[in-house]
Write a protein that holds these residues in place. Structure first.
Motif, PDB file in Angstrom:
ATOM      1  N   ALA A  24       0.441  -0.606  -2.123  1.00  0.00           N
ATOM      2  CA  ALA A  24       1.093  -0.236  -0.957  1.00  0.00           C
ATOM      3  C   ALA A  24       2.168  -1.466  -0.589  1.00  0.00           C
ATOM      4  N   GLU A  25       3.099  -1.111   0.200  1.00  0.00           N
ATOM      5  CA  GLU A  25       4.312  -2.029   0.512  1.00  0.00           C
ATOM      6  C   GLU A  25       4.406  -1.826   2.169  1.00  0.00           C
ATOM      7  N   GLY A  26       4.624  -2.580   2.703  1.00  0.00           N
ATOM      8  CA  GLY A  26       5.190  -2.044   4.294  1.00  0.00           C
ATOM      9  C   GLY A  26       4.491  -3.098   5.262  1.00  0.00           C
ATOM     10  N   LYS A  27       4.847  -2.934   6.730  1.00  0.00           N
ATOM     11  CA  LYS A  27       4.297  -3.834   7.683  1.00  0.00           C
ATOM     12  C   LYS A  27       3.317  -3.383   8.242  1.00  0.00           C
ATOM     13  N   GLY A  28       3.250  -2.105   8.665  1.00  0.00           N
ATOM     14  CA  GLY A  28       2.122  -1.715   9.272  1.00  0.00           C
ATOM     15  C   GLY A  28       1.204  -0.422   8.684  1.00  0.00           C
ATOM     16  N   LEU A  29       0.096   0.063   9.071  1.00  0.00           N
ATOM     17  CA  LEU A  29      -0.679   0.836   8.296  1.00  0.00           C
ATOM     18  C   LEU A  29       0.110   2.216   7.927  1.00  0.00           C
ATOM     19  N   HIS A  30       0.893   2.663   9.002  1.00  0.00           N
ATOM     20  CA  HIS A  30       1.509   3.970   8.687  1.00  0.00           C
ATOM     21  C   HIS A  30       2.674   3.804   7.541  1.00  0.00           C
ATOM     22  N   GLN A  31       3.449   2.533   7.325  1.00  0.00           N
ATOM     23  CA  GLN A  31       3.949   2.283   6.387  1.00  0.00           C
ATOM     24  C   GLN A  31       3.383   2.275   5.158  1.00  0.00           C
TER      25      GLN A  31
END
Length: 120
Positions: A24-31
């Motif tokens: 997974a990639e992103g800043k927050g858990l939703h992302q």
């Protein structure tokens, strides 16, 4: 452990599992959830979204009341589903081997103890 500490520590664990095992990639858990949604088991996505939403509410909304037991259950279910099954199988086999060998040793010594001679 306060609610914020609980929520942040459990969320970080889920973030780690998503990054490590689902890339997974992103800043927050939703992302993170959105970035690997097609690789995730579909039945766990609502629970992950719930955890992410509760995390945001606890951290950002003053006076928010968290259902701690519901949150812990959701986290436990998510962690169980996101942890690779092979790891769980390996631990289960290891524990089974240790318990089995211990039981076998106990049986052997209990039946043969009177025949064992000690030489000082």
């Amino acid at each position: 452990m306060t609610e914020i500490e609980l929520v942040v520590s459990r969320s970080r664990r889920l973030e780690y599992l998503l990054k490590r095992h689902y890339h997974a990639e992103g800043k927050g858990l939703h992302q993170l959830i959105t970035s690997c949604e097609e690789r995730l088991p579909h039945e766990i996505i609502p629970s992950l979204r719930y955890v992410a939403t509760m995390r945001n509410k606890v951290v950002h909304e003053e006076g928010f009341e968290l259902n701690v037991q519901g949150f812990r259950k959701a986290c436990r279910d998510c962690e169980k589903e996101l942890t690779p099954r092979s790891t769980r199988r390996v631990w289960a086999v290891a524990v089974l081997l240790v318990v089995g060998m211990t039981a076998l040793a106990l049986w052997f010594y209990s039946t043969n103890w009177h025949q064992i001679k000690f030489n000082p």
